[in-house]
Design a protein around this motif. Structure first.
Motif, short mmCIF file in Angstrom:
data_model
loop_
_atom_site.label_atom_id
_atom_site.label_comp_id
_atom_site.label_asym_id
_atom_site.label_seq_id
_atom_site.Cartn_x
_atom_site.Cartn_y
_atom_site.Cartn_z
N SER A 118 0.84 -1.20 0.00
CA SER A 118 0.00 0.00 0.00
C SER A 118 0.87 1.25 0.00
CB SER A 118 -0.93 0.00 1.22
OG SER A 118 -1.76 -1.14 1.21
N GLU A 136 -9.29 6.85 -1.82
CA GLU A 136 -8.69 7.20 -0.53
C GLU A 136 -7.30 7.80 -0.72
OE1 GLU A 136 -10.82 3.84 2.36
OE2 GLU A 136 -8.94 3.38 1.31
N LEU A 137 -6.52 7.23 -1.64
CA LEU A 137 -5.19 7.75 -1.91
C LEU A 137 -5.27 9.19 -2.42
CD1 LEU A 137 -2.13 7.25 -2.17
CD2 LEU A 137 -2.56 6.35 -4.47
N ILE A 169 -5.54 0.40 0.68
CA ILE A 169 -6.07 1.73 0.39
C ILE A 169 -6.64 1.76 -1.02
CG2 ILE A 169 -3.82 2.54 -0.40
CD1 ILE A 169 -4.52 5.29 0.75
#
Length: 336
Positions: free
Chosen positions: A210, A266-267, A262
């Protein structure tokens, strides 16, 4: 480590992350040593380590040397260097290691230990461990995988500034005995006691992949565009590039048995909130330092190739970044 009260902690590397952790740990009362060199060594000898962060100003005196033998056996060794320095550096750290010493590498990109203690058939990642020499340096049960969510910069040698929360994720990379599992818990407590939010995960490789997705989608692209994280993740044209880099990383991670923790959305949201923050790679580029392209990008390309996964955008990005790095190097030579 016999007790959480007074572990011996060595921090290898006096960059922004190393100084941040040294200041927090020493200020919390822990016995901290720093392995440093050059201007950093002189500065720390003269005035100790200093940090300005969201909790205020922290300064502390620590033991410092440029020779690991001077520091002796430690309970915890926090390896806070650039990934490309590890193959030469790690063998020289043997005086720091005893039977119970934890090695905690705080590195960006693909770590050399990624497949140690796992069921994967990959023996080593050539991009970050040429010839596989790092694999035998420390046993898997003595290494704690770590994902770093600390954003900091050096204001001067031995002095760091951070404007975001400090967060680490730790996890074992191999099965541990009950005793070593207890010791892992002590490491989490020690770091937490210093004001660094420290979490334990039983799936450290998912957490690593991630972070790789976040690094790969931002670091080289920031050098190409000369932009901060909020622009990288919010500009509609750059978002298309980020999306492709994220997806190529996700597919590679999945092929090697890991899942990203993620989502793309969201990133993008997290990155957009990082207003004015420069990636470590852009800072290195502007300071004319070597870039961590082998660990952050080329390790992923190598692992994608092993599973025959096409990563055309990732390849293009690394080619462009290598060109900019080499062009800057040529320009410096011509003007020197």
């Amino acid at each position: 480590m016999n007790s959480i009260v007074s572990p011996r902690i060595a921090i290898v590397g006096a960059g922004a992350i190393g100084i941040t952790l040294a200041a927090r740990l020493a200020k919390a009362g822990h016995r901290v040593s720093v392995l440093a060199r050059g201007e950093a060594l002189a500065a720390i000898e003269h005035r100790g380590v200093e940090l300005n962060d969201m909790q205020g100003h922290h300064s502390a005196r620590v033991t410092v040397s440029d020779q690991s033998a001077d520091l002796g056996i430690q309970d915890i060794v926090l390896l806070c260097t650039k990934a490309h320095a590890v193959p030469e550096l790690l063998p020289a750290l043997s005086p720091l290691f005893g039977v119970h010493t934890w090695l905690v590498p705080l590195l960006n990109g693909t770590p050399w230990w990624l497949f140690m203690g796992s069921s994967e058939t990959v023996d080593h990642v050539e991009a970050v461990d040429p010839g596989g020499h790092l694999i035998g340096q420390r046993p898997a049960e003595c290494i704690l995988g770590c994902v770093v969510y600390i954003t900091a910069r050096l204001e001067a040698p031995g002095r760091a500034v951070s404007t975001t929360p400090h967060r680490l994720v730790l996890g074992e990379i191999a099965s541990l005995s009950p005793e070593r599992q207890r010791r892992l818990g002590e490491v989490v407590e020690v770091l937490t006691s210093s004001g660094v939010e420290t979490l334990h995960t039983p799936r450290i490789r998912d957490a690593v992949w991630s972070k790789i997705a976040a690094n790969l989608s931002s670091n080289p692209l920031s050098v190409i565009t000369r932009t901060t994280l909020d622009t990288l993740y919010s500009h509609p044209w750059l978002q298309k590039v980020v999306e492709a880099l994220y997806e190529e990383t996700r597919l590679t991670a999945q092929a090697h048995g890991s899942q990203l923790e993620i989502t793309l959305q969201e990133l993008l949201e997290i990155g957009t909130a990082m207003r004015g923050v420069k990636t470590s790679m852009l800072q290195d580029y502007q300071r004319e330092r070597p870039l961590e392209l082998t660990a952050i990008v080329e390790g992923v390309i190598e692992l994608a190739d092993r599973k025959r996964i096409a990563v055309p955008v990732t390849r293009t990005i690394v080619y462009l970044t290598h060109y900019l790095e080499s062009a800057a190097h040529r320009q410096r030579e011509q003007t020197s």
